[in-house]
Each structure stands twice: as C-alpha cells, then as structure tokens.
Design a protein around this motif. Structure first.
Motif, PDB file in Angstrom:
ATOM      1  N   ALA A   1       9.155  -2.094   2.750  1.00 62.04           N
ATOM      2  CA  ALA A   1       8.894  -1.093   3.716  1.00 62.04           C
ATOM      3  C   ALA A   1      10.143  -0.253   3.896  1.00 62.04           C
ATOM      4  CB  ALA A   1       8.251  -1.919   5.129  1.00 62.04           C
ATOM      5  N   ALA A   2      11.279  -1.109   3.805  1.00 56.97           N
ATOM      6  CA  ALA A   2      12.607  -0.390   4.188  1.00 56.97           C
ATOM      7  C   ALA A   2      12.941   0.550   3.203  1.00 56.97           C
ATOM      8  CB  ALA A   2      13.713  -1.356   4.256  1.00 56.97           C
ATOM      9  N   LYS A   3      12.775   0.139   1.754  1.00 52.09           N
ATOM     10  CA  LYS A   3      12.958   0.914   0.532  1.00 52.09           C
ATOM     11  C   LYS A   3      11.919   2.131   0.489  1.00 52.09           C
ATOM     12  CE  LYS A   3      11.666  -0.143  -3.625  1.00 52.09           C
ATOM     13  NZ  LYS A   3      11.100  -1.093  -4.334  1.00 52.09           N
ATOM     14  N   THR A   4      10.650   2.288   1.153  1.00 49.43           N
ATOM     15  CA  THR A   4       9.699   3.364   1.054  1.00 49.43           C
ATOM     16  C   THR A   4       9.889   4.213   2.283  1.00 49.43           C
ATOM     17  OG1 THR A   4       7.967   1.977   1.911  1.00 49.43           O
ATOM     18  CG2 THR A   4       8.479   2.266  -0.712  1.00 49.43           C
ATOM     19  N   GLY A   5      10.536   3.745   3.223  1.00 45.05           N
ATOM     20  CA  GLY A   5      10.920   4.481   4.608  1.00 45.05           C
ATOM     21  C   GLY A   5       9.813   4.286   5.884  1.00 45.05           C
TER      22      GLY A   5
ATOM     23  N   ALA B   1       3.412  -0.992  -3.934  1.00 39.63           N
ATOM     24  CA  ALA B   1       2.685   0.129  -4.194  1.00 39.63           C
ATOM     25  C   ALA B   1       1.808   1.176  -2.935  1.00 39.63           C
ATOM     26  CB  ALA B   1       1.617  -0.096  -5.423  1.00 39.63           C
ATOM     27  N   ALA B   2       1.225   0.094  -2.037  1.00 33.89           N
ATOM     28  CA  ALA B   2       0.507   0.728  -0.880  1.00 33.89           C
ATOM     29  C   ALA B   2       1.400   1.490  -0.120  1.00 33.89           C
ATOM     30  CB  ALA B   2      -0.188  -0.395  -0.061  1.00 33.89           C
ATOM     31  N   PHE B   3       2.867   1.037   0.133  1.00 36.05           N
ATOM     32  CA  PHE B   3       3.726   1.488   0.965  1.00 36.05           C
ATOM     33  C   PHE B   3       3.854   3.044   0.365  1.00 36.05           C
ATOM     34  CE2 PHE B   3       5.411  -2.499   2.589  1.00 36.05           C
ATOM     35  CZ  PHE B   3       5.050  -2.057   4.062  1.00 36.05           C
ATOM     36  N   GLU B   4       4.083   3.076  -0.876  1.00 34.82           N
ATOM     37  CA  GLU B   4       4.488   4.349  -1.524  1.00 34.82           C
ATOM     38  C   GLU B   4       3.238   5.408  -1.653  1.00 34.82           C
ATOM     39  OE1 GLU B   4       5.385   2.743  -5.470  1.00 34.82           O
ATOM     40  OE2 GLU B   4       7.596   2.570  -4.998  1.00 34.82           O
ATOM     41  N   ALA B   5       1.917   4.699  -1.724  1.00 35.94           N
ATOM     42  CA  ALA B   5       0.794   5.702  -1.276  1.00 35.94           C
ATOM     43  C   ALA B   5       0.300   6.058  -0.152  1.00 35.94           C
ATOM     44  CB  ALA B   5      -0.280   4.833  -2.103  1.00 35.94           C
ATOM     45  N   THR B   6       1.245   5.323   1.038  1.00 34.70           N
ATOM     46  CA  THR B   6       0.775   5.851   2.296  1.00 34.70           C
ATOM     47  C   THR B   6       1.599   6.795   2.903  1.00 34.70           C
ATOM     48  OG1 THR B   6      -0.195   3.657   2.683  1.00 34.70           O
ATOM     49  CG2 THR B   6       0.665   4.846   4.664  1.00 34.70           C
TER      50      THR B   6
ATOM     51  N   ALA C   1      -3.593   4.464  12.524  1.00 32.92           N
ATOM     52  CA  ALA C   1      -3.987   5.380  11.107  1.00 32.92           C
ATOM     53  C   ALA C   1      -3.205   5.031   9.986  1.00 32.92           C
ATOM     54  CB  ALA C   1      -3.693   7.065  11.485  1.00 32.92           C
ATOM     55  N   ILE C   2      -1.879   4.644  10.182  1.00 35.77           N
ATOM     56  CA  ILE C   2      -0.874   4.276   9.189  1.00 35.77           C
ATOM     57  C   ILE C   2      -1.591   2.909   8.364  1.00 35.77           C
ATOM     58  CG2 ILE C   2       1.378   4.004   8.091  1.00 35.77           C
ATOM     59  CD1 ILE C   2       2.143   5.749  10.349  1.00 35.77           C
ATOM     60  N   GLY C   3      -1.669   1.835   9.326  1.00 38.29           N
ATOM     61  CA  GLY C   3      -1.757   0.569   9.217  1.00 38.29           C
ATOM     62  C   GLY C   3      -3.148   0.516   8.223  1.00 38.29           C
ATOM     63  N   LYS C   4      -4.226   1.136   8.499  1.00 35.16           N
ATOM     64  CA  LYS C   4      -5.568   1.494   7.903  1.00 35.16           C
ATOM     65  C   LYS C   4      -5.312   1.863   6.658  1.00 35.16           C
ATOM     66  CE  LYS C   4      -8.623   1.292  11.903  1.00 35.16           C
ATOM     67  NZ  LYS C   4      -9.754   2.056  12.704  1.00 35.16           N
ATOM     68  N   ARG C   5      -4.660   2.969   6.695  1.00 37.12           N
ATOM     69  CA  ARG C   5      -4.315   3.548   5.400  1.00 37.12           C
ATOM     70  C   ARG C   5      -3.732   2.680   4.428  1.00 37.12           C
ATOM     71  NH1 ARG C   5      -3.576   8.945   3.077  1.00 37.12           N
ATOM     72  NH2 ARG C   5      -3.023   8.395   0.668  1.00 37.12           N
ATOM     73  N   TRP C   6      -2.598   2.007   4.665  1.00 38.27           N
ATOM     74  CA  TRP C   6      -1.994   1.076   3.868  1.00 38.27           C
ATOM     75  C   TRP C   6      -2.863   0.089   3.708  1.00 38.27           C
ATOM     76  CZ3 TRP C   6      -0.217  -4.168   4.921  1.00 38.27           C
ATOM     77  CH2 TRP C   6       0.533  -4.662   3.888  1.00 38.27           C
ATOM     78  N   SER C   7      -3.571  -0.675   4.392  1.00 39.07           N
ATOM     79  CA  SER C   7      -4.430  -1.737   4.052  1.00 39.07           C
ATOM     80  C   SER C   7      -5.497  -1.189   3.016  1.00 39.07           C
ATOM     81  CB  SER C   7      -5.388  -2.354   5.229  1.00 39.07           C
ATOM     82  OG  SER C   7      -4.314  -2.906   6.170  1.00 39.07           O
ATOM     83  N   THR C   8      -6.061  -0.014   3.197  1.00 39.28           N
ATOM     84  CA  THR C   8      -7.023   0.610   2.317  1.00 39.28           C
ATOM     85  C   THR C   8      -6.309   0.493   0.772  1.00 39.28           C
ATOM     86  OG1 THR C   8      -8.161   1.799   3.714  1.00 39.28           O
ATOM     87  CG2 THR C   8      -8.498   2.546   1.665  1.00 39.28           C
ATOM     88  N   GLU C   9      -4.866   1.170   1.003  1.00 47.22           N
ATOM     89  CA  GLU C   9      -4.216   1.286  -0.694  1.00 47.22           C
ATOM     90  C   GLU C   9      -4.055  -0.068  -1.030  1.00 47.22           C
ATOM     91  OE1 GLU C   9      -4.063   3.858  -1.969  1.00 47.22           O
ATOM     92  OE2 GLU C   9      -4.315   5.465  -0.476  1.00 47.22           O
ATOM     93  N   ALA C  10      -3.811  -1.194  -0.272  1.00 41.05           N
ATOM     94  CA  ALA C  10      -3.423  -2.517  -0.824  1.00 41.05           C
ATOM     95  C   ALA C  10      -4.779  -3.183  -1.413  1.00 41.05           C
ATOM     96  CB  ALA C  10      -3.041  -3.443   0.095  1.00 41.05           C
ATOM     97  N   ALA C  11      -6.012  -2.897  -0.681  1.00 38.83           N
ATOM     98  CA  ALA C  11      -7.274  -3.371  -1.043  1.00 38.83           C
ATOM     99  C   ALA C  11      -7.837  -2.725  -2.333  1.00 38.83           C
ATOM    100  CB  ALA C  11      -8.287  -3.223  -0.048  1.00 38.83           C
ATOM    101  N   ARG C  12      -7.488  -1.523  -2.356  1.00 38.08           N
ATOM    102  CA  ARG C  12      -7.884  -0.653  -3.717  1.00 38.08           C
ATOM    103  C   ARG C  12      -7.038  -1.355  -4.950  1.00 38.08           C
ATOM    104  NH1 ARG C  12      -7.209   4.985  -1.260  1.00 38.08           N
ATOM    105  NH2 ARG C  12      -9.435   5.633  -0.973  1.00 38.08           N
ATOM    106  N   ARG C  13      -6.230  -1.736  -4.731  1.00 38.55           N
ATOM    107  CA  ARG C  13      -5.194  -2.587  -5.718  1.00 38.55           C
ATOM    108  C   ARG C  13      -5.098  -4.050  -5.982  1.00 38.55           C
ATOM    109  NH1 ARG C  13      -2.820   2.030  -3.928  1.00 38.55           N
ATOM    110  NH2 ARG C  13      -1.923   3.524  -5.352  1.00 38.55           N
ATOM    111  N   GLY C  14      -6.057  -4.750  -4.987  1.00 34.31           N
ATOM    112  CA  GLY C  14      -6.399  -6.176  -4.957  1.00 34.31           C
ATOM    113  C   GLY C  14      -5.673  -6.830  -4.250  1.00 34.31           C
ATOM    114  N   ALA C  15      -5.316  -6.539  -2.793  1.00 34.22           N
ATOM    115  CA  ALA C  15      -5.045  -7.628  -1.871  1.00 34.22           C
ATOM    116  C   ALA C  15      -5.588  -7.247  -0.577  1.00 34.22           C
ATOM    117  CB  ALA C  15      -3.298  -7.350  -1.761  1.00 34.22           C
TER     118      ALA C  15
END
Ligand code: PMP
Length: 428
Positions: free
Chosen positions: A343-347, A412-417, A370-384
């Motif tokens: 999280a720190a690395k991606t700001g 990857a989810a942080f980067e995509a959010t 809004a951010i939490g949901k987007r991040w969870s979606t990005e993580a779920a798309r990638r398998g977590a």
C-alpha cells in the motif's frame, strides 16, 4: 506452484456466466434476490466478490464458474484448519456411516462435553447447538434465569447473533425486545458504570466480544480500564459475564480469547471455527450457573448431531497438536507486512488493525467504500478474496507460498486501483 487463477484475465467480471445466471434465478427464490447476510456477496456489493462458491480445499475456494481464489473469509470463520481437512473429514465420514442424529443422547455428546470442558479452565458443563446465535441467546436466558433479572448490557455495534433483542439493527424487532438491552460504547468505562448504576438491580448480564471488530470499522482492543470496569460492575451488581467467542475463538489466544482479555466469564459461547465447517456451537458455563441453566426450556432437533461433535473434537485436537494458532498468526503477520508495504509503495493510505489471524483492512477516508470495493474487485479478478468491509480470517492451510501469492495479488490490485486524488480528478 501457482494455481490457474494467476493467469485469469484481470479485466474479467468477478461473476462469470454461471454466477450471473444464478443471480438471475435468485430473484425468484430468495427474498429480494438475496438476504441480508454477511455471507452474501450482497454485503460487499454485488459483483465485488464472487457471488457463488462451490468448493474449497486448504486455503482456496472455487466459484460457480470454476475460478479459484485464495480465500481470506474462511466461510466467515468456520474454516480453522483449512477446507476439507483430511483427518476431520475422515472421522466425520466414519460417524456419518453409522449415525448422525439419533433418538436419545448419543455417547459422543458426553465425550465431547468432557473434552471441551477439560480444555477450558473455569467451565464445568456444556450444551451443544448448531449456530452461534443459538448459544449466545441461550447464555442470556441462562443468566436471566440464574439472577431473576431481565436487562442485558451489550456494546454498541457488536453482533451477537440474530436473537430479536440482540440483533443491532434491522426490522422485525418489537420495541420491548430492544428495551431489554442497554447498549454502551466500547471502551467507555464511565458509560458502563452509569448504565450499571441505572439498571443494576435489574441487570442479568454483560455480553461482550473479546475485541471491538465490526463491519466498516477499525478493530479496537479493550483497554485495561474498561476490562476493570466490567469486573467492577459484575462484582457490584451481581450481573453475569457472557463471553461471546463465537467469531474470535481459536484466533486470538489458543486457550480462548478470555485469556487474552484477562476475564474469567460465567459463560463462554463458541461456534464457527469449532467444527472446521461442520455445524456445531457450544455454550460452556461455570458450576454456579448450573442451576439457573437447568430451569431453561431448551431443545433443538439437531443439537445432538454426532457427526459435528466428532468433527469438532478432532478439529480442536489437531489445532492443539499442530499449533495452528501459531501458524495462522505467523501467516497473518506475513500477509500484513506484505500488504502494508505494498500500500505504501503504491501510494494508498490504509489502516491495518485486528489480531494477526483476523485482520481488518480499511482505506483511510474511504467513507463510501468506493476505493475498498474497487480494490477487492481487482484482487478477486486476480484470484484472492479480500472482503472490503468485514474482517478477514486466516486458517491453518495458509502457507508461505499462498501468502506470498496473495501479497502479489494485493499489490497488483493496489496498482490497478486509482488513488483518491486521481478519482476526484476523474469525477471533476
Ligand atoms: N457472535 C458473533 C461475535 C458473531 O460474529 C456471530 C456470527 N457472525 C454470531 C455470534 C452468531 O453466530 P451464527 O451466525 O453462527 O448464528
């Protein structure tokens, strides 16, 4: 070895064609197409997490479209050792082959009650049931029966099951039920003393969780003054202490969360992790609560199911033998270190709170999620599966490889959010 999900297309919808079809069918056969259950993907926002999970193995689950995920929900707690633990499933299968529910008491009941009371200092008897709600409601009734009083103190936002008086919000609860419960803010020693002053003569019990860990909030430990105040109120008023360890049992302290809090309760409620996915809960009580409890009318058709008792005993034996608490806590710390650094690395600004085996992640200032949901979606798309508003759970099968893979997915989810500033600019 990485599982197939890492090759999933990160742009795909979390729900595939099979899930979309199931959602459509749910409109007809579920009230409102869903029910207010934290176990439903509705709770996270439909489409944020996979809607339908069909199987599990170790620390992974597979959804209705065949996508695999590293799972940090663990069925909302029950999966303690890992999905389908072979030794647990073996005793369950052996018991199921001879009998589950029978006409009268099974001998498994006595064996299980001996096992679980011997393992829990200060607890002398046990009543088995199926859900956490069953045993917390029963404990409150037993405390009322023992004291001849009616009022219960619970803490604001805390969840103790779906008994009408205890459920914190929602419809269908008569005002008289609500009036029998006094809600005090967590860690408010003075508020607790005031409530005890006001209701002391009619106070049957204080019901508490070991920590304040509720949806949409950071997790907060009890402070020493608050714990002392609970003890003081019980001494001054004679109110009984009901310790609801349904969700946190086995994940805060191997001897029970009451050890970590430093309280010796009159009742302890266990459920969830107890059976590693088999349906069982248990109310434990101290010797001087026997009489009040004997006077209760309590019966439930399936509370003597032998399969779940055998499974629960085996689960706890393995938990102790394999030091699962240490494994879960170590994995939880590894996950936390990885996610906080990513999280720190991606700001991204996040808060990471809660016990190692039951962490809570929140994005700072993300009031509409809004951010939490987007991040969870990005993580779920990638398998977590990382829940955006509930605490997470570790289990004994989350090994280093799974954790490292989960951290990669989280990164990857942080980067995509988009960061909040980017989002605000987009909105402008
Ligand atoms: N107490 C706590 C602390 C819980 O988290 C829950 C369920 N989430 C319950 C009681 C009720 O348990 P159940 O859902 O098994 O009835």
């Amino acid at each position: 070895m990485k599982s197939s999900h890492s090759t999933d297309d990160p742009r795909r919808d979390v729900d595939g064609p099979n899930a979309r079809e199931l959602w459509k069918r749910s409109e007809r056969v579920l009230p409102g197409g869903g029910i207010f259950l934290t176990r439903s993907a509705e709770f996270a926002g439909r489409g944020v997490l996979p809607g339908f999970i069909d199987s599990g193995e170790g620390c992974r689950v597979t959804d209705a479209d065949g996508h695999s995920y590293i799972d940090f929900l663990c069925a909302n707690g029950p999966i303690l050792l890992g999905y389908r633990h072979p030794e647990v499933e073996e005793v369950a299968r052996a018991q199921a082959a001879v009998c589950d529910s029978a006409s009268l008491y099974p001998s498994a009941l006595i064996e299980f009650a001996e096992f679980i009371t011997d393992r829990t200092p200060g607890m002398d008897w046990a009543i088995t049931a199926k859900n956490g709600s069953d045993v917390v409601a029963l404990a409150c009734r037993a405390a009322r029966s023992a004291t001849g009083r009616s009022k219960i103190i619970q803490f604001v936002n805390a969840y103790h099951g779906f008994a009408p008086e205890l459920v914190p919000f929602g419809g269908g609860v008569p005002a008289e039920h609500r009036a029998s419960v006094v809600r005090v803010p967590w860690n408010d020693a003075e508020g607790l003393a005031r409530a005890a002053e006001e209701h002391g003569k009619d106070l049957a019990a204080i019901v508490l969780n070991p920590i304040d860990q509720n949806p949409f909030h950071d997790t907060v430990d009890p402070d020493a003054g608050f714990v002392a105040a609970i003890d003081d109120v019980r001494k001054r008023t004679g109110a009984r202490v009901v310790f609801d360890d349904v969700r946190h049992g086995f994940r805060i302290h191997p001897g029970g969360s009451q050890v970590a809090v430093g309280i010796q309760p009159d009742f302890i409620c266990l459920g969830k992790g107890l059976g590693n996915g088999h349906a069982i809960s248990v109310l434990l009580g101290s010797d001087d609560m026997r009489e009040g409890t004997r006077r209760l009318m309590f019966t439930a058709t399936f509370c003597f199911g032998m399969v779940s008792m055998r499974a629960a005993q085996k689960t706890v034996e393995i938990y102790d033998r394999d030091r699962i608490f240490e494994t879960m806590s170590r994995s939880g710390r590894r996950l936390g270190e990885g996610i906080v650094a990513a999280a720190a690395k991606t700001g991204h600004r996040i808060s990471w709170t809660g016990p190692a085996a039951m962490p809570t992640l929140r994005f700072v200032g993300d009031d509409d999620l809004a951010i939490g949901k987007r991040w969870s979606t990005e993580a779920a798309r990638r398998g977590a599966i990382f829940h955006p508003c509930l605490n997470w759970f570790l289990n004994g099968a989350h090994d280093d490889d799974a954790i490292d893979e989960a951290v990669e997915i989280a990164t990857a989810a942080f980067e995509a959010t988009p960061l909040p500033e980017a989002r605000d600019n987009q909105d402008a």
